[in-house]
Design a protein around this motif. Structure first.
Motif, PDB file in Angstrom:
ATOM      1  N   CYS A   8      35.951  34.158  46.599  1.00 32.33           N
ATOM      2  CA  CYS A   8      35.982  33.794  48.015  1.00 32.33           C
ATOM      3  C   CYS A   8      35.954  35.000  48.944  1.00 32.33           C
ATOM      4  N   CYS A  24      42.088  35.946  43.988  1.00 37.40           N
ATOM      5  CA  CYS A  24      43.230  35.760  44.873  1.00 37.40           C
ATOM      6  C   CYS A  24      44.125  34.652  44.352  1.00 37.40           C
ATOM      7  N   CYS A  28      40.464  30.369  42.269  1.00 41.10           N
ATOM      8  CA  CYS A  28      39.274  31.203  42.333  1.00 41.10           C
ATOM      9  C   CYS A  28      38.909  31.747  40.952  1.00 41.10           C
TER      10      CYS A  28
HETATM   11 ZN   LIG Z   1      39.663  33.757  46.109  1.00 41.59          ZN
END
Ligand SMILES: [Zn+2]
Length: 75
Positions: A8, A24, A28
């Protein structure tokens, strides 16, 4: 140290505590792993059309040869 989450693009602080680095979040990480797996199972971008065409073409050629052979034997 900061890295960008490959999924992302969010800044992720890279520490021993960041379990999902360079991602993160677990989400993800899973998305990326999923993409990677999907990528692996996918036939490379250019191949499908080409090989489908050439396979079809080969099958056609083969069919022609068979037909020619049959006609050859009839004579
Ligand atoms: Zn992420």
């Amino acid at each position: 140290m900061k890295v960008k989450c490959p999924t992302c693009d969010k800044d992720v602080v890279w520490t021993a505590k960041s379990a999902y680095r360079p991602f993160c979040s677990e989400r993800c990480k899973l998305i990326d792993l999923g993409d990677w797996a999907a990528e692996n199972h996918r036939i490379p971008d250019k191949a499908p059309i080409d090989s489908a065409l050439s396979e079809e073409y080969l099958a056609e050629l083969e069919q022609e040869f068979i037909t020619q052979d049959n006609e050859f034997f009839k004579h």
